[in-house]
Design an enzyme around this catalytic site. Structure first.
Site, PDB file in Angstrom:
ATOM      1  N   CYS A  48     -88.931  99.016  54.211  1.00 17.46           N
ATOM      2  CA  CYS A  48     -88.881  97.650  54.751  1.00 17.46           C
ATOM      3  C   CYS A  48     -87.744  96.899  54.078  1.00 17.46           C
ATOM      4  CB  CYS A  48     -90.208  96.934  54.498  1.00 17.46           C
ATOM      5  SG  CYS A  48     -90.226  95.250  55.162  1.00 17.46           S
TER       6      CYS A  48
ATOM      7  N   CYS B 143     -95.197  94.403  47.076  1.00 22.19           N
ATOM      8  CA  CYS B 143     -95.475  95.410  48.102  1.00 22.19           C
ATOM      9  C   CYS B 143     -94.762  96.731  47.804  1.00 22.19           C
ATOM     10  CB  CYS B 143     -95.031  94.859  49.455  1.00 22.19           C
ATOM     11  SG  CYS B 143     -95.109  96.058  50.793  1.00 22.19           S
TER      12      CYS B 143
ATOM     13  N   GLU C 157     -96.779 105.944  56.765  1.00 26.50           N
ATOM     14  CA  GLU C 157     -98.232 105.951  56.625  1.00 26.50           C
ATOM     15  C   GLU C 157     -98.909 105.275  57.807  1.00 26.50           C
ATOM     16  OE1 GLU C 157     -97.602 105.054  51.925  1.00 26.50           O
ATOM     17  OE2 GLU C 157     -99.179 103.982  52.980  1.00 26.50           O
TER      18      GLU C 157
ATOM     19  N   CYS D 269     -90.619  92.362  49.575  1.00 22.77           N
ATOM     20  CA  CYS D 269     -91.589  91.535  48.842  1.00 22.77           C
ATOM     21  C   CYS D 269     -91.916  92.197  47.505  1.00 22.77           C
ATOM     22  CB  CYS D 269     -92.862  91.347  49.669  1.00 22.77           C
ATOM     23  SG  CYS D 269     -92.536  90.572  51.253  1.00 22.77           S
TER      24      CYS D 269
ATOM     25  N   CYS E  39    -104.030 101.097  61.612  1.00 21.82           N
ATOM     26  CA  CYS E  39    -102.962 100.287  61.049  1.00 21.82           C
ATOM     27  C   CYS E  39    -101.682 101.114  61.116  1.00 21.82           C
ATOM     28  CB  CYS E  39    -103.338  99.955  59.610  1.00 21.82           C
ATOM     29  SG  CYS E  39    -102.058  99.107  58.707  1.00 21.82           S
TER      30      CYS E  39
ATOM     31  N   CYS F 175    -100.400  99.452  51.782  1.00 21.82           N
ATOM     32  CA  CYS F 175     -99.293 100.051  52.515  1.00 21.82           C
ATOM     33  C   CYS F 175     -98.174 100.479  51.572  1.00 21.82           C
ATOM     34  CB  CYS F 175     -98.788  99.109  53.587  1.00 21.82           C
ATOM     35  SG  CYS F 175     -97.697  97.818  53.045  1.00 21.82           S
TER      36      CYS F 175
HETATM   37  N1  SAH Z   1     -94.316  93.435  57.087  1.00 22.81           N
HETATM   38  C1  SAH Z   1     -95.406  92.800  57.721  1.00 22.81           C
HETATM   39  C2  SAH Z   1     -96.510  93.758  58.109  1.00 22.81           C
HETATM   40  C3  SAH Z   1     -96.871  94.831  57.141  1.00 22.81           C
HETATM   41  S1  SAH Z   1     -97.619  94.350  55.617  1.00 22.81           S
HETATM   42  C4  SAH Z   1     -95.940  91.695  56.879  1.00 22.81           C
HETATM   43  O1  SAH Z   1     -95.586  91.585  55.722  1.00 22.81           O
HETATM   44  O2  SAH Z   1     -96.705  90.900  57.405  1.00 22.81           O
HETATM   45  C5  SAH Z   1     -99.290  93.959  56.075  1.00 22.81           C
HETATM   46  C6  SAH Z   1     -99.982  93.032  55.079  1.00 22.81           C
HETATM   47  O3  SAH Z   1    -100.273  93.732  53.855  1.00 22.81           O
HETATM   48  C7  SAH Z   1     -99.149  91.839  54.715  1.00 22.81           C
HETATM   49  O4  SAH Z   1     -99.905  90.661  54.743  1.00 22.81           O
HETATM   50  C8  SAH Z   1     -98.703  92.177  53.318  1.00 22.81           C
HETATM   51  O5  SAH Z   1     -98.324  91.052  52.612  1.00 22.81           O
HETATM   52  C9  SAH Z   1     -99.926  92.880  52.769  1.00 22.81           C
HETATM   53  N2  SAH Z   1     -99.702  93.668  51.550  1.00 22.81           N
HETATM   54  C10 SAH Z   1     -98.574  94.262  51.109  1.00 22.81           C
HETATM   55  N3  SAH Z   1     -98.775  94.867  49.924  1.00 22.81           N
HETATM   56  C11 SAH Z   1    -100.077  94.663  49.616  1.00 22.81           C
HETATM   57  C12 SAH Z   1    -100.894  95.030  48.503  1.00 22.81           C
HETATM   58  N4  SAH Z   1    -100.423  95.749  47.510  1.00 22.81           N
HETATM   59  N5  SAH Z   1    -102.197  94.632  48.512  1.00 22.81           N
HETATM   60  C13 SAH Z   1    -102.698  93.899  49.541  1.00 22.81           C
HETATM   61  N6  SAH Z   1    -101.976  93.540  50.613  1.00 22.81           N
HETATM   62  C14 SAH Z   1    -100.674  93.902  50.641  1.00 22.81           C
HETATM   63 FE1  SF4 Z   2     -92.114  94.384  54.174  1.00 20.78          FE
HETATM   64 FE2  SF4 Z   2     -94.165  94.765  52.511  1.00 20.78          FE
HETATM   65 FE3  SF4 Z   2     -93.051  92.355  52.704  1.00 20.78          FE
HETATM   66 FE4  SF4 Z   2     -94.503  93.315  54.781  1.00 20.78          FE
HETATM   67  S1  SF4 Z   2     -95.241  92.821  52.719  1.00 20.78           S
HETATM   68  S2  SF4 Z   2     -92.505  92.293  54.855  1.00 20.78           S
HETATM   69  S3  SF4 Z   2     -93.991  95.501  54.593  1.00 20.78           S
HETATM   70  S4  SF4 Z   2     -92.026  94.216  51.952  1.00 20.78           S
END
Ligand code: SAH
Ligand code: SF4
Length: 330
Positions: free
Chosen positions: A102, A109, A81, A106, A95, A324
């Site tokens: 990944c 996410c 995406e 997390c 973005c 994302c």
């Molecule tokens: N992996 C990297 C970059 C991609 S995620 C990272 O984690 O920093 C980019 C941002 O989106 C991160 O701060 C992540 O924690 C946040 N994010 C992930 N899932 C989300 C969600 N469902 N709602 C809001 N922010 C989210």
């Molecule tokens: Fe990976 Fe999502 Fe965690 Fe960013 S927030 S490190 S994309 S699992």
């Protein structure tokens, strides 16, 4: 799009031809080899036969026409995406994803829950920006900012991400100012240390999301490898070396990390002029819920009361699954 093939295709042509072709792709954003008018016709034909400028994507546009989300299918069928956010002040932020899936996993996410498939090539990172440059070109506009906040952990694909950053920053190509390029990481200490050695004025953001190791490990299992104190000391080193500010990203999740005590603890960790906290509304993708506005307000007040600079990320693209990984999972 497949730049990797260019070297092979152009091996019998003078060296400057590659530069010309790349400029057509990454500076003029042409989508047809016939638009490469300064190339000899025979070369254009060879390129047409062996290369493609096509970007295979499905576009979803928000009702207010400010957010464009694309689901791109790569040459091996994998999907990633990329999102364009048009701001009122003429900034256009893209973005981008750095990986398919990944490995960080997390809990909150959607990308993390997909698991990890592979790193993106430099080409695949850039085509996400090219896609939107082509779209904006029709409106006489340009991509002004790029953030690595799509799918994937950029620090785990460090070389390709940095090569893409250099091309994005290059005046001969995209020409996007380094200060308008940001990398967000879940806190990979080795990556933060490598980044501080680069002579590049790009921005660094850290997905912090919880103020104690206990809490953070629950929602970000990577915290067991890189805990809060290791991350913060790497950040302090980074700040000392680069004199650049660091964004602390904090998603507010209802009754998980949005307690008053969390705000006080966070304030203690990120005090100092070089940190600022960006509070992000949580986009629900599973079991967690976004914090109620009163809790968000209180959280923000506590941080501000402790002298912390706080910004709030506007919730982009309602209705088009802007968080994302949400489209790719579907
Ligand atoms: N992996 C990297 C970059 C991609 S995620 C990272 O984690 O920093 C980019 C941002 O989106 C991160 O701060 C992540 O924690 C946040 N994010 C992930 N899932 C989300 C969600 N469902 N709602 C809001 N922010 C989210
Ligand atoms: Fe990976 Fe999502 Fe965690 Fe960013 S927030 S490190 S994309 S699992």
């Amino acid at each position: 799009m497949n730049v990797e093939k260019l070297d092979d295709i152009l091996k019998d042509f003078p060296a400057y031809r590659k530069k010309q072709v790349l400029a057509y792709m990454f500076k003029n954003f042409v989508s047809d080899f016939d638009e490469m008018t300064s190339l000899p016709k025979d070369l254009r034909e060879i390129l047409k036969k062996n290369c493609s400028l096509e970007i295979n994507s499905d576009m979803y546009i928000s009702d207010d026409l400010e957010t464009y989300k694309s689901l791109i299918t790569l040459s091996d069928g994998k999907k990633i995406e990329a999102v364009l956010m048009k701001h009122d002040d003429k900034r256009n932020t893209v973005c981008v994803s750095s990986q398919v899936g990944c490995p960080v996993g997390c809990e909150f996410c959607a990308t993390g829950r997909m698991g990890f498939t592979r790193n993106l090539t430099v080409d695949e990172i850039l085509l996400q920006v090219v896609l939107f440059e082509r779209l904006l070109k029709k409106e006489n506009s340009r991509v002004t900012n790029v953030v690595f906040m799509g799918m994937g952990e950029p620090m785990f694909n460090y070389e390709n991400v940095m090569s893409a950053v250099r091309l994005l920053n290059s005046k001969g190509f995209f020409g996007i100012a380094a200060r308008h390029i940001s990398i967000s990481t879940s806190g990979i200490v080795g990556g933060i240390k490598r980044l501080m050695e680069e002579k590049l004025q790009i921005n660094l953001a850290i997905s912090f999301h919880a103020p104690t190791d206990e809490k953070r490990s629950k929602i970000m299992p990577i915290n067991k490898n890189f805990g809060i104190s290791a991350i913060v000391s790497a950040l302090k080193e980074y700040i000392l070396k680069t004199k650049r500010r660091v964004m602390i990203e904090y998603i507010l999740i209802d009754h998980i990390n949005d307690f008053e005590a969390d705000a006080y603890k966070l304030a203690d960790i990120v005090k100092g002029d070089y940190f600022f906290v960006n509070l992000i509304p949580y986009n629900p993708t599973g079991e967690f819920k976004p914090s109620f506005s009163e809790r968000v307000k209180k959280f923000k007040e506590i941080l501000k009361g402790r002298g912390i600079t706080v910004t709030q990320r506007y919730r982009f693209g309602r209705g088009i699954k802007a968080a994302c990984g949400q489209l790719a999972v579907k």
